[in-house]
Design an enzyme around this catalytic site. Structure first.
Site, PDB file in Angstrom:
ATOM      1  N   ASP A  14       9.987   2.078   1.359  1.00  0.00           N
ATOM      2  CA  ASP A  14      10.285   0.838   0.636  1.00  0.00           C
ATOM      3  C   ASP A  14       9.105   0.336  -0.189  1.00  0.00           C
ATOM      4  O   ASP A  14       9.264   0.010  -1.363  1.00  0.00           O
ATOM      5  CB  ASP A  14      10.704  -0.271   1.611  1.00  0.00           C
ATOM      6  CG  ASP A  14      12.153  -0.112   2.051  1.00  0.00           C
ATOM      7  OD1 ASP A  14      12.877   0.707   1.444  1.00  0.00           O
ATOM      8  OD2 ASP A  14      12.549  -0.807   2.996  1.00  0.00           O
ATOM      9  N   ARG A  94       1.326 -11.233  10.856  1.00  0.00           N
ATOM     10  CA  ARG A  94       1.763 -11.606   9.506  1.00  0.00           C
ATOM     11  C   ARG A  94       0.938 -12.722   8.866  1.00  0.00           C
ATOM     12  O   ARG A  94       0.589 -12.616   7.685  1.00  0.00           O
ATOM     13  CB  ARG A  94       3.264 -11.947   9.477  1.00  0.00           C
ATOM     14  CG  ARG A  94       4.178 -10.765   9.817  1.00  0.00           C
ATOM     15  CD  ARG A  94       3.862  -9.526   9.015  1.00  0.00           C
ATOM     16  NE  ARG A  94       4.827  -8.452   9.197  1.00  0.00           N
ATOM     17  CZ  ARG A  94       4.560  -7.267   9.761  1.00  0.00           C
ATOM     18  NH1 ARG A  94       3.350  -7.015  10.233  1.00  0.00           N
ATOM     19  NH2 ARG A  94       5.483  -6.326   9.861  1.00  0.00           N
ATOM     20  N   ASP A 123       9.919 -11.620   9.159  1.00  0.00           N
ATOM     21  CA  ASP A 123       8.635 -11.347   8.504  1.00  0.00           C
ATOM     22  C   ASP A 123       8.561 -11.938   7.098  1.00  0.00           C
ATOM     23  O   ASP A 123       7.511 -12.416   6.678  1.00  0.00           O
ATOM     24  CB  ASP A 123       8.370  -9.840   8.476  1.00  0.00           C
ATOM     25  CG  ASP A 123       8.034  -9.293   9.868  1.00  0.00           C
ATOM     26  OD1 ASP A 123       7.527 -10.082  10.693  1.00  0.00           O
ATOM     27  OD2 ASP A 123       8.272  -8.113  10.123  1.00  0.00           O
ATOM     28  N   SER A 174      13.275   1.548  13.187  1.00  0.00           N
ATOM     29  CA  SER A 174      12.311   0.794  12.393  1.00  0.00           C
ATOM     30  C   SER A 174      11.211   0.346  13.344  1.00  0.00           C
ATOM     31  O   SER A 174      11.474  -0.291  14.364  1.00  0.00           O
ATOM     32  CB  SER A 174      13.026  -0.396  11.751  1.00  0.00           C
ATOM     33  OG  SER A 174      12.081  -1.367  11.405  1.00  0.00           O
TER      34      SER A 174
HETATM   35  N1  ARG Z   1      11.448  -9.010  16.156  1.00  0.00           N
HETATM   36  C1  ARG Z   1      10.032  -8.965  16.016  1.00  0.00           C
HETATM   37  C2  ARG Z   1       9.564 -10.148  15.233  1.00  0.00           C
HETATM   38  O1  ARG Z   1      10.301 -10.758  14.521  1.00  0.00           O
HETATM   39  C3  ARG Z   1       9.570  -7.654  15.430  1.00  0.00           C
HETATM   40  C4  ARG Z   1       9.723  -7.509  13.968  1.00  0.00           C
HETATM   41  C5  ARG Z   1       9.326  -6.166  13.476  1.00  0.00           C
HETATM   42  N2  ARG Z   1       9.161  -6.169  12.040  1.00  0.00           N
HETATM   43  C6  ARG Z   1       9.425  -5.147  11.266  1.00  0.00           C
HETATM   44  N3  ARG Z   1       9.226  -5.299   9.991  1.00  0.00           N
HETATM   45  N4  ARG Z   1       9.902  -4.019  11.719  1.00  0.00           N
HETATM   46  O2  ARG Z   1       8.413 -10.495  15.308  1.00  0.00           O
END
Ligand code: ARG
Length: 402
Positions: A14, A94, A123, A174
């Site tokens: 991506d 993040r 995110d 993922s």
């Molecule tokens: N559910 C978790 C969170 O919101 C993990 C997110 C993982 N992010 C990703 N881009 N794969 O913090």
């Protein structure tokens, strides 16, 4: 000359497609920024790939120390665990990434920041709220949310423009990793009834295959910060790496959580977080010894609020700062050592000690060393029970009547 955009670049399909797509759609020159928060990747290959795909510049920033010292440890001191389960690894990385992207944009004279998040997750919120808070004038673009391509169309796009795809069959999962934990989503995991296949776990052994003999580990804390393992002082990054290996080898730190995302979706998440699991447990055990009952009760409420703020992308807010100050202050006597037993998928606290311990042997013991004045309890109970006694006399208890 085109304007410049700083893109949070992971090296995946991506964000690689995004480099090309941003140029085409917005005519912006892309500066790729890849941030190392302990995800153990080959960063020089990722950097080269960004340049090959068309970035005018590619930066790799080692942010492991800041991640641990400024984000992970304050969250540990707060005992932050989202919905009582998730140690918040991704959520803590993040805001740090957002800060580094903003710094890079300012240094490089870019007017735009871009990230590869979709429109369904947390995110995107964390990146954008943080960027807005730090630099309200920067514009943000989110290619993967805007381009409306399916996974297959994205791969077609990559092939059309000679963007290299991973040679191995794309993993159906993922994955996001940092020192504080790994998250695994998608594929069969999207059915919350299906047990996670063993293949999704790479940081933790299965409990079946874990050693038949327990290991004991002693974690030393200084004002709520872990500073030593078995008496040996370590920096934060080294300490977490060591515990990830040690506890992961005993199958500790697997978490299976149906989680409430900020955007309203329930999502089944698998995490591996061996060091986080052990450290949160050890830290709480030390607090149980060194904080008063009232402090502990209040701090639990703060922990939940703090975890929600982190999860919901509100790191750079005044309330988060205020709570951080409280948490920091609460840790002034949280110094000592916790001993844990690691065995077959679980860690158990088996000992704790502190120079500031509030545990008093003389008060607790039933032996002859007992210093507690038992005769005083009768008067205490008389007053403590006064209101219950009065009410029982005036208002017979029984089933509530209509
Ligand atoms: N559910 C978790 C969170 O919101 C993990 C997110 C993982 N992010 C990703 N881009 N794969 O913090």
């Amino acid at each position: 000359m085109s304007d410049k955009v700083v893109l949070a670049y992971s090296g995946g399909v991506d964000t690689s497609v995004a480099i090309r797509w941003i140029k085409e759609k917005y005519n912006l020159d892309v500066i790729a920024v890849t941030i190392d928060v302990g995800n153990e990747r080959d960063f020089s290959t990722i950097r080269q790939k960004a340049l090959d795909v068309g970035a005018i510049k590619a930066l790799v920033i080692d942010a492991k120390d800041s991640y641990v010292d400024e984000y992970v440890f304050p969250a540990l001191q707060a005992d932050a665990l989202y919905e009582g389960e998730y140690p918040l690894a991704t959520a803590l990385s993040r805001p740090l990434m957002a800060k580094l992207l903003v710094d890079a944009a300012q240094q490089e004279g870019a007017t735009v920041v871009a990230h590869g998040c979709t429109g369904k997750g947390n995110d995107q919120v964390r990146f954008e709220v943080s960027i807005n808070a730090l630099a309200p004038d920067l514009n943000i673009i989110a290619p993967a949310r805007e381009w409306g391509m399916t996974r297959e169309q994205t791969i077609d796009y990559a092939q059309r423009y000679g963007i290299p795809l991973p040679i191995t069959a794309a993993s159906p999962y993922s994955i996001d990793e940092s020192l504080w934990g790994k998250s695994i989503e998608c594929g069969v995991l999207e059915d919350p009834w299906v047990e996670p296949p063993e293949e999704v776990f790479t940081w933790t052994k299965s409990a079946n295959k874990a050693p038949d003999k327990p290991d004991y580990v002693e974690i030393g804390f200084e004002k709520g910060i872990p500073v030593a393992i078995d008496g040996q002082e370590l920096d934060g990054v080294g300490l977490i790496q060591r515990l990830n290996e040690l506890a992961g080898g005993h199958g500790i730190g697997r978490i299976d959580h149906v989680e409430n995302r900020l955007v309203g979706i329930k999502s089944r998440e698998i995490y591996e977080a061996p060091a986080a699991t052990v450290l949160l447990q050890a830290h709480q055990a030390l607090e149980a010894l060194t904080l008063s009952k009232a402090q502990l009760r209040f701090k639990q409420r703060v922990a939940q609020e703090y975890a929600d703020l982190i999860y919901n992308g509100l790191w750079f807010t005044a309330l988060r700062q205020d709570l951080a100050a409280y948490v920091q202050c609460s840790q002034r006597f949280v110094t000592g050592v916790v001993r844990l037993k690691l065995f077959k998928g679980s860690s158990t606290v088996v000992g704790r000690k502190s120079p500031f311990s509030l545990y008093s042997y003389g008060l607790a013991t039933y032996d002859k060393a007992d210093q507690f004045d038992q005769s005083a309890s009768a008067g205490f109970i008389h007053i403590w029970g006064l209101s219950a006694r009065t009410q029982a006399q005036m208002q017979p208890r029984g089933e509530a009547e209509d």
